[in-house]
Scaffold this motif. Structure first.
Motif, short mmCIF file in Angstrom:
data_model
loop_
_atom_site.label_atom_id
_atom_site.label_comp_id
_atom_site.label_asym_id
_atom_site.label_seq_id
_atom_site.Cartn_x
_atom_site.Cartn_y
_atom_site.Cartn_z
N ARG A 64 0.84 -1.21 0.00
CA ARG A 64 0.00 0.00 0.00
C ARG A 64 0.88 1.25 0.00
N ALA A 65 1.87 1.28 0.87
CA ALA A 65 2.74 2.46 0.94
C ALA A 65 3.50 2.68 -0.36
N ALA A 66 3.92 1.59 -1.02
CA ALA A 66 4.68 1.71 -2.28
C ALA A 66 3.78 2.22 -3.40
N TYR A 67 2.57 1.69 -3.50
CA TYR A 67 1.65 2.18 -4.55
C TYR A 67 1.34 3.66 -4.34
N ARG A 68 1.11 4.04 -3.08
CA ARG A 68 0.80 5.45 -2.81
C ARG A 68 1.97 6.34 -3.23
N ARG A 69 3.16 5.89 -2.99
CA ARG A 69 4.34 6.69 -3.34
C ARG A 69 4.47 6.84 -4.86
N GLU A 70 4.27 5.74 -5.59
CA GLU A 70 4.37 5.79 -7.06
C GLU A 70 3.24 6.61 -7.67
N ILE A 71 2.04 6.49 -7.10
CA ILE A 71 0.92 7.28 -7.61
C ILE A 71 1.21 8.78 -7.44
N THR A 72 1.75 9.13 -6.29
CA THR A 72 2.09 10.54 -6.04
C THR A 72 3.10 11.04 -7.05
N ARG A 73 4.12 10.23 -7.35
CA ARG A 73 5.13 10.66 -8.33
C ARG A 73 4.50 10.79 -9.73
N ALA A 74 3.68 9.80 -10.12
CA ALA A 74 3.04 9.87 -11.44
C ALA A 74 2.16 11.11 -11.55
N ALA A 75 1.48 11.47 -10.47
CA ALA A 75 0.63 12.66 -10.51
C ALA A 75 1.47 13.93 -10.67
N GLU A 76 2.64 13.96 -10.05
CA GLU A 76 3.51 15.13 -10.21
C GLU A 76 3.97 15.26 -11.66
N LEU A 77 4.19 14.11 -12.33
CA LEU A 77 4.63 14.13 -13.72
C LEU A 77 3.50 14.50 -14.68
N THR A 78 2.26 14.38 -14.24
CA THR A 78 1.11 14.61 -15.12
C THR A 78 0.18 15.66 -14.53
N GLU A 79 0.75 16.64 -13.88
CA GLU A 79 -0.04 17.67 -13.21
C GLU A 79 -1.00 18.34 -14.20
N GLY A 80 -2.22 18.53 -13.76
CA GLY A 80 -3.22 19.20 -14.59
C GLY A 80 -4.03 18.26 -15.46
N ARG A 81 -3.64 16.98 -15.52
CA ARG A 81 -4.41 16.03 -16.33
C ARG A 81 -5.74 15.70 -15.67
N ILE A 82 -6.70 15.33 -16.50
CA ILE A 82 -7.97 14.79 -16.01
C ILE A 82 -7.98 13.30 -16.27
N LEU A 83 -8.15 12.53 -15.21
CA LEU A 83 -8.07 11.07 -15.29
C LEU A 83 -9.42 10.49 -15.67
N GLY A 84 -9.42 9.63 -16.70
CA GLY A 84 -10.67 9.06 -17.19
C GLY A 84 -10.91 7.61 -16.82
N SER A 85 -9.84 6.88 -16.44
CA SER A 85 -10.02 5.46 -16.13
C SER A 85 -8.90 4.97 -15.22
N VAL A 86 -9.23 3.96 -14.44
CA VAL A 86 -8.26 3.25 -13.60
C VAL A 86 -8.48 1.76 -13.86
N TYR A 87 -7.38 1.02 -14.02
CA TYR A 87 -7.50 -0.41 -14.31
C TYR A 87 -6.54 -1.17 -13.41
N PHE A 88 -7.10 -2.06 -12.56
CA PHE A 88 -6.30 -2.96 -11.74
C PHE A 88 -6.13 -4.27 -12.52
N GLY A 89 -4.90 -4.54 -12.99
CA GLY A 89 -4.63 -5.76 -13.75
C GLY A 89 -3.58 -6.61 -13.06
N GLY A 90 -3.31 -7.77 -13.64
CA GLY A 90 -2.36 -8.65 -12.97
C GLY A 90 -1.86 -9.77 -13.83
N GLY A 91 -1.37 -10.81 -13.13
CA GLY A 91 -1.69 -11.21 -11.78
C GLY A 91 -3.18 -11.36 -11.52
N THR A 92 -3.51 -11.39 -10.23
CA THR A 92 -4.90 -11.56 -9.80
C THR A 92 -5.24 -10.46 -8.81
N PRO A 93 -5.72 -9.31 -9.29
CA PRO A 93 -6.07 -8.22 -8.37
C PRO A 93 -7.15 -8.58 -7.36
#
Length: 396
Positions: free
Chosen positions: A52-81
């Motif tokens: 959980r802590a690692a995903y939160r950290r990566e999400i925060t970094r990705a958001a900094e790289l894409t500041e101002g974007r509007i997010l249209g979809s989220v997909y949990f893939g795998g593996g077996t989410p």
């Protein structure tokens, strides 16, 4: 200004044509399927708080790289989410919503295996914000499920689908066809049964034998007898198209069928060459910044990925920017998979030159493509021969 410079300029904002999504990879499975070449790993002990802590950290970094974007979809893939705790999914989605502005109708998909779901877990995912599930059924007879290395039975798959339909707004499931010993009559019966279940989306894939998989090794050693030959596989494809269209779930992509309006918005971002952040072990992405449109990759080994995020703040690496011509070719390859095909003006903006009209004419004469003002599409037969169509269109 020459054509190449014009194309590079046009490519800078091209991702907006299809929007922006987020892919989250959960790499763990209860067992490795013999046909699977995805980045998945069997593990019975996962520290979900640490992840959980690692995903939160990566999400925060990705958001900094894409500041101002509007997010249209989220997909949990795998593996077996569906092995993720609902609380972990809820925490990740809360972080996502804090990190980006989201569309009012944000599509949130989670992949599930029938053997790893139950009512409380599905209700937990729904409460977390998941509004679409994709269930890996793969076959509707027990003998073939065992042959495919699946851990669930047909009864468990039907129960999971019934529960999903009760719980979520949108439900899809996968089947694999062109299996050992499968003929046209058997596939017709199975597909009729699948369509009668009543989900609004089906993903129907021909079995492919990939190198590096258990099936790949078995096939190389002379095993896997009874696989359909090319003519039989083509006939099974044609049956798939006709039955799904008649049932109101026509193909909108080579292997994906949906009722009108039920198409996977997330996957359409891929096929229409939008931008997407890829987070998790082995996840791929495409992000446009001041340097251009760049592929991203992540460390595939789960433990190493976790350590990199914890020590460096990220496990995401950027590749070189894609030249406009490569973007144009990628757009052509992906969009020709779609029923709606290619926006020819968009291709020309990216490539700096139009598609060759003589190549299009030859393919049209062969019944492989169709044209309309501003569009180029593959016919049903053309999608079956997509590699040959691409070779003709991309020939120098």
């Amino acid at each position: 200004m020459n054509a190449l410079l014009q194309a590079n300029g046009a490519a800078e904002g091209d991702w907006r044509e299809a929007g922006f999504g987020l892919y989250l990879h959960w790499p763990f499975c209860a067992a490795k399927c013999p046909y699977c070449d995805f980045n998945s790993h069997v593990s019975g002990n996962v520290d979900q708080a640490r992840w959980r802590a690692a995903y939160r950290r990566e999400i925060t970094r990705a958001a900094e790289l894409t500041e101002g974007r509007i997010l249209g979809s989220v997909y949990f893939g795998g593996g077996t989410p569906s092995l993720m705790a609902p609380e972990l999914v809820a925490d990740i989605l809360e972080t996502v919503r804090r990190s980006w502005r989201c569309t009012n109708d944000l599509e949130v998909t989670l992949e599930a295996n029938p053997g790893s779901v139950e009512a409380g877990r599905f209700r937990g995912y729904r409460a977390a914000g998941v509004n679409r599930v994709s269930i890996g059924v793969q076959a509707l007879n027990d003998a073939d499920l065992a042959r495919l290395g699946r851990l669930h039975s047909v009864a468990e798959a039907r129960a999971a689908l019934d529960l999903a339909i009760e719980t979520f707004e949108r439900v899809s499931f996968d089947l694999i066809y062109a299996r050992q010993g499968q003929d046209e009559a058997a596939w017709r019966r199975e597909l009729d049964e699948a369509l009668a279940i009543g989900t609004d989306h089906l993903s129907l894939y021909q079995l492919t034998i990939e190198p590096g998989t258990a099936f790949g090794a078995r096939h190389a050693a002379g095993g896997l007898r009874g696989l359909p030959d090319d003519d039989t596989a083509a006939a099974l494809y044609e049956v798939t198209q006709s039955l799904c269209a008649a049932a109101g779930r026509p193909a909108y992509e080579v292997s994906n069928h949906a009722a009108p309006g039920a198409e996977s918005r997330h996957n359409l971002i891929y096929w229409n060459c939008g931008d997407y952040a890829g987070i998790g072990p082995g996840a791929h992405g495409r992000l446009t910044d001041d340097h251009g449109r760049r592929p991203t990759t992540a460390e595939p080994a789960p433990q190493r990925w976790l350590e990199l995020v914890e020590s460096n703040g990220s496990a995401m690496a950027f590749d070189r920017p894609l030249p406009a011509r490569e973007q144009a070719e990628e757009y052509l390859m992906m969009s020709l998979r779609l029923r709606d095909g290619v926006d020819t003006a968009r291709f020309e903006r990216l490539a700096g030159a139009p598609l060759d009209p003589s190549a299009i004419a030859r393919l049209e004469d062969l019944g492989l493509v169709e044209t309309a003002p501003g569009r180029l599409t593959c016919t049903q037969h053309g999608r079956l021969l997509l590699n040959a169509v691409l070779r003709e269109l991309l020939a120098d």
